[in-house]
Design a protein around this motif. Structure first.
Motif, PDB file in Angstrom:
ATOM      1  N   VAL A   9      30.997  33.331  93.011  1.00  0.00           N
ATOM      2  CA  VAL A   9      31.766  34.522  93.412  1.00  0.00           C
ATOM      3  C   VAL A   9      32.305  34.354  94.826  1.00  0.00           C
ATOM      4  O   VAL A   9      33.469  34.671  95.110  1.00  0.00           O
ATOM      5  N   LEU A  10      31.467  33.858  95.719  1.00  0.00           N
ATOM      6  CA  LEU A  10      31.899  33.641  97.107  1.00  0.00           C
ATOM      7  C   LEU A  10      33.065  32.665  97.161  1.00  0.00           C
ATOM      8  O   LEU A  10      34.083  32.919  97.824  1.00  0.00           O
ATOM      9  N   GLY A  11      32.934  31.523  96.483  1.00  0.00           N
ATOM     10  CA  GLY A  11      34.002  30.533  96.486  1.00  0.00           C
ATOM     11  C   GLY A  11      35.284  31.066  95.881  1.00  0.00           C
ATOM     12  O   GLY A  11      36.387  30.804  96.384  1.00  0.00           O
ATOM     13  N   LEU A  12      35.147  31.826  94.794  1.00  0.00           N
ATOM     14  CA  LEU A  12      36.312  32.416  94.141  1.00  0.00           C
ATOM     15  C   LEU A  12      37.041  33.371  95.081  1.00  0.00           C
ATOM     16  O   LEU A  12      38.265  33.307  95.241  1.00  0.00           O
ATOM     17  N   GLY A  13      36.284  34.254  95.729  1.00  0.00           N
ATOM     18  CA  GLY A  13      36.895  35.220  96.634  1.00  0.00           C
ATOM     19  C   GLY A  13      37.565  34.565  97.827  1.00  0.00           C
ATOM     20  O   GLY A  13      38.704  34.900  98.188  1.00  0.00           O
ATOM     21  N   LEU A  14      36.870  33.610  98.457  1.00  0.00           N
ATOM     22  CA  LEU A  14      37.427  32.959  99.644  1.00  0.00           C
ATOM     23  C   LEU A  14      38.659  32.124  99.310  1.00  0.00           C
ATOM     24  O   LEU A  14      39.639  32.125 100.066  1.00  0.00           O
ATOM     25  N   SER A  15      38.626  31.406  98.203  1.00  0.00           N
ATOM     26  CA  SER A  15      39.767  30.552  97.862  1.00  0.00           C
ATOM     27  C   SER A  15      41.013  31.401  97.591  1.00  0.00           C
ATOM     28  O   SER A  15      42.126  31.005  97.964  1.00  0.00           O
ATOM     29  N   ILE A  16      40.829  32.560  96.957  1.00  0.00           N
ATOM     30  CA  ILE A  16      41.979  33.453  96.747  1.00  0.00           C
ATOM     31  C   ILE A  16      42.458  34.005  98.087  1.00  0.00           C
ATOM     32  O   ILE A  16      43.665  34.090  98.341  1.00  0.00           O
ATOM     33  N   ASP A  17      41.533  34.378  98.960  1.00  0.00           N
ATOM     34  CA  ASP A  17      41.895  34.851 100.299  1.00  0.00           C
ATOM     35  C   ASP A  17      42.748  33.821 101.027  1.00  0.00           C
ATOM     36  O   ASP A  17      43.813  34.132 101.582  1.00  0.00           O
ATOM     37  N   TYR A  18      42.259  32.596 101.043  1.00  0.00           N
ATOM     38  CA  TYR A  18      42.941  31.542 101.793  1.00  0.00           C
ATOM     39  C   TYR A  18      44.295  31.211 101.166  1.00  0.00           C
ATOM     40  O   TYR A  18      45.288  30.992 101.880  1.00  0.00           O
ATOM     41  N   SER A  20      20.204  32.533  89.891  1.00  0.00           N
ATOM     42  CA  SER A  20      21.153  33.453  90.532  1.00  0.00           C
ATOM     43  C   SER A  20      22.085  32.755  91.514  1.00  0.00           C
ATOM     44  O   SER A  20      23.128  33.305  91.876  1.00  0.00           O
ATOM     45  N   VAL A  21      21.724  31.531  91.947  1.00  0.00           N
ATOM     46  CA  VAL A  21      22.559  30.808  92.920  1.00  0.00           C
ATOM     47  C   VAL A  21      23.948  30.568  92.355  1.00  0.00           C
ATOM     48  O   VAL A  21      24.953  30.707  93.053  1.00  0.00           O
ATOM     49  N   VAL A  22      24.034  30.199  91.084  1.00  0.00           N
ATOM     50  CA  VAL A  22      25.317  29.827  90.490  1.00  0.00           C
ATOM     51  C   VAL A  22      26.314  30.972  90.565  1.00  0.00           C
ATOM     52  O   VAL A  22      27.434  30.816  91.057  1.00  0.00           O
TER      53      VAL A  22
END
Length: 747
Positions: free
Chosen positions: A260-269, A253-255
């Motif tokens: 998802v976290l990295g995807l969301g944050l990178s789009i935010d930034y 489940s880590v992957v």
């Protein structure tokens, strides 16, 4: 500190093609290593699965004793249904099947009731025969000394042959069916589901996120830049996870969750960087006197806009990343390895996301230049032009968000009270939270391996593993005498006969419940542990591991909360120079999280929305999911808090009164916060479409947490609170004010 960001922006802006080329190579290598792998083993081949446990706990020690004493190899089991094991024709048809299975390289035993002396009537055959007599088991055991490669080949061959057995028996038992299961197949099923869910989530989230950003920016060019950052972050995140897999065990489940976290944050930034660049470039272009002046300034205007963007948005992105990283790094305080793995992997992905925002984004902005502020081809579409005029970012100081904030500021106490009541109502279900550590229940209801496990539990009671097992360091005689006391415990339905296992004895205890992790099973575990046994004992099983895991989390939770709260407080103080704003941020984020957790309990534990979300309730929430939602949810809440505070603080530092600064800050950042939140919600919702329950729980809960934070909290509660506090928002004791003058991080 702003000079550092300006310098980074200047370096990248002068070498944009080189920067983009380096990132392109890194992306290709990242995806290549993660998907193709090293030495033929990719990231998904290296994932582990199983019930989370705590090293050194009683359940872990007992499990280690059993594993050390187990000298058998891997095995697969075929459960046949719709067949009479006493039928002579079936026994005849099974003879060649048994011989062919035994002939497979690596197989040391083939066990079924028809191969025993006397067949199904042999007392030893009872565990292998279905309770209703309408089916039997075929167990194939492998040599324990096989290498990993040899074992994999043997399991594949055995699996293939077992799947053919129902067809071999059709003449003797028309309509016979079969399910093949085993530990190896369960692990493969979960890992394959993770990979499938990851592709499904990305296929849903990325296109929708792109469409949203087209409306936010009014064109494809600007919208594509945060997407490029997201793709780079995913590649870097997956490569980082592959590296971590050689150092620590990574649960399957880590992957998905970390990606998802990295995807969301990178789009935010990326969204914040592109939006601020366009704002700064618009200012510079508007200051030009004419076309000739614009030509003369040329790239100088773009370079200046990048420098201003890095000094403001770049600083905000870094602060945001630090706050999110602090929140997720709090997982490292906990003892369970799965939480530490999430912490390490999460921080690594955040680092990749912020590096992408601070290097790849300025390079792309430099290459695009003034085209980012020119009318898009979409503006030529009449109907679409009207929509984009309302949704695309604008330069006006007045708009939807400033007007909404103005209404809040006219009745701040009413808004404050109303939002607190609403958050409190949403948090009510949290009062009856039940924590779980599930295993195969996490697989979707239609999964073959889940069906296999459920079939064994219902139709082969004697062959099923007891929900609670006591490992005793004693003689068989002593254990047998003591086992009688276990039958008298509340909640115990039956006790299996003690069985020698090496130098130990195991006693299977079956609670009066079909659920191995419910309150009855946990009560039985606690009662056994409270007994004063005459010899050392260890209690194992799902309920035992669940109790140990929960106890370990509760024991370290105060330290994790204290560390994260203190670090966040210090960081926000260095950013704002206030002690009131950090406290307000911590309190509002805690209220938002409580509401989100309450909704999670209402949906997944109480079983609402099962049809819409396509899941089967387990009767509780996975323990580590609760911890992850708190850590990740708090980080995302701080992410938007930093976005908003950075703009308000800019205005306050420029001499704008508090209420005006809040209103104008909301207008300037509200569009970005709302758009970023909407994209993150889409990203998390995309992964809710997957089948693995734990991913659904995290995806839905974090999507709802972001929804609550970006609407109720960020648009209503925060401006109401900051209006009530007024100038006191920026108060700090004199000695801390002097400290901030020396150490504060300002624009």
């Amino acid at each position: 500190m702003a000079d550092v960001f300006v310098q980074i922006g200047r370096i990248v802006a002068h070498r944009p093609r080189l920067t983009v080329s380096v990132w392109l190579v890194l992306v290709v290598l990242g995806y290549g290593f993660a998907v193709v792998g090293v030495h033929g083993e990719n990231l998904f081949d290296r994932l582990t699965t199983g019930a989370p446990e705590v090293p050194g706990s009683q359940s872990a020690q007992g499990r280690a004793i059993l594993d050390d004493a187990d000298e058998s190899g891997a095995s697969l089991t075929l459960a046949l249904q719709g067949v009479d094991p006493a039928d002579a024709d079936v026994a005849t048809a099974m003879e060649p099947v048994r011989a062919e299975l035994a002939a497979i390289d690596g197989v040391v035993a083939v066990i079924d009731p028809l191969g025993l002396p006397g067949g199904a009537t042999n007392p030893a055959a009872a565990p292998l025969v279905a309770n209703d007599g309408d089916g039997f088991l075929v167990v194939v055991e492998l040599d324990p000394d096989l290498t990993d490669a040899e074992q994999a080949d043997a399991l594949t061959a055995v699996h293939t042959r077992l799947n053919q057995v129902p067809e071999d028996l059709q003449d003797a038992a028309p309509g016979v069916t079969g399910l093949v299961g085993g530990t190896a197949l369960i692990i493969d099923a979960i890992t394959e589901q993770v990979e499938t869910d990851l592709r499904t989530g990305e296929a849903i989230a990325l296109p929708i996120a792109l469409i949203i950003m087209v409306f936010v920016f009014g064109g494809f060019l600007a919208a594509s830049m945060p997407m490029a950052g997201a793709i780079a972050s995913i590649a870097g995140g997956l490569a980082s996870l592959l590296g971590f897999s050689y150092w620590i065990d990574l649960d399957s489940s880590v992957v998905n969750i970390v990606t998802v976290l990295g995807l969301g944050l990178s789009i935010d930034y990326g969204l914040l960087m592109v939006s601020r660049f366009r704002e700064e470039l618009h200012k510079l272009v508007d200051e030009d006197d004419g076309r000739s002046s614009r030509r003369r300034r040329g790239d100088g205007a773009v370079l200046t806009a990048i420098e201003h963007t890095m000094a403001t948005a770049g600083r905000t992105v870094t602060f945001s990343a630090l706050t999110v990283a602090i929140s997720i790094a709090g997982l490292l305080v906990f003892e369970p390895p799965i939480l530490r793995a999430f912490g390490l992997a999460g921080v690594a992905v955040i680092v990749v996301a912020v590096l992408s925002a601070l290097t790849l984004m300025p390079a792309l902005l430099a290459l695009a230049g003034r085209r980012l502020i020119r009318p898009s081809i979409l503006d030529r579409v009449p109907g679409l032009r009207t929509v984009l005029a309302r949704t695309a970012d604008v330069q006006t100081e007045e708009g939807v968000f400033s007007r909404l904030t103005g209404r809040v500021q006219r009745r701040p106490w009413w808004v404050l009270g109303g939002t607190l009541v609403l958050l409190g109502v949403l948090a009510v279900p949290l009062a009856h939270l039940e924590l779980r550590n599930s295993t195969t229940e996490l697989l979707p209801a239609g999964s073959t391996q889940r069906e296999f496990v459920e079939l064994l539990a219902s139709d082969y009671t004697a062959a099923s593993t007891p929900a609670v097992t006591v490992v005793a360091q004693s003689s068989l005689e002593e254990a047998t005498a003591w086992a009688a006391t276990l039958e008298e415990l509340d909640g115990v339905d039956s006790v299996d006969a003690p069985t020698p296992v090496g130098s130990y004895v195991t006693i299977g205890v079956r609670p009066a419940s079909d659920d191995p992790g419910d309150a009855t099973s946990r009560q039985v575990v606690q009662e056994i542990r409270d007994l004063d046994a005459p010899f050392p004992t260890w209690v194992v099983g799902q309920a035992a591991a669940q109790i140990d895991f929960t106890d370990a989390v509760v024991a370290r939770a105060p330290f994790a909360v204290a560390i994260v709260a203190l670090a966040t407080f210090v960081l926000l103080f260095l950013m704002t120079g206030s002690v009131v704003v950090p406290v307000k941020a911590l309190v509002t984020s805690a209220l938002s999280l409580a509401a989100s957790l309450g909704v999670m309990v209402w949906v997944f534990q109480d079983g609402h929305l099962t049809g819409l979300l396509d899941f089967t309730p387990t009767g509780g929430i996975e323990t580590y999911v609760v911890v992850l939602v708190i850590a990740f949810g708090f980080g995302l809440a701080m992410d938007y808090e930093v976005f908003l505070l950075s703009r308000i603080k800019e205005l306050v530092d420029a001499g704008v009164p508090n209420d005006d600064a809040v209103r104008l800050g909301m207008q300037r950042s509200g569009r970005i916060i709302t758009s970023a939140a909407l994209i993150v919600i889409v990203v998390f919702a995309g992964f809710v479409a997957g089948k693995l329950l734990v991913i659904k729980e995290v995806g839905f809960s974090l999507a709802f947490a972001v929804l609550i934070d970006a609407t109720i909290v960020r648009l209503l509660l925060v401006p109401a609170t900051m209006t009530v506090l007024g100038a006191r928002n920026w108060w700090a004791p004199r000695f801390l004010s002097r400290l901030h003058e020396r150490l504060g991080i300002i624009h």
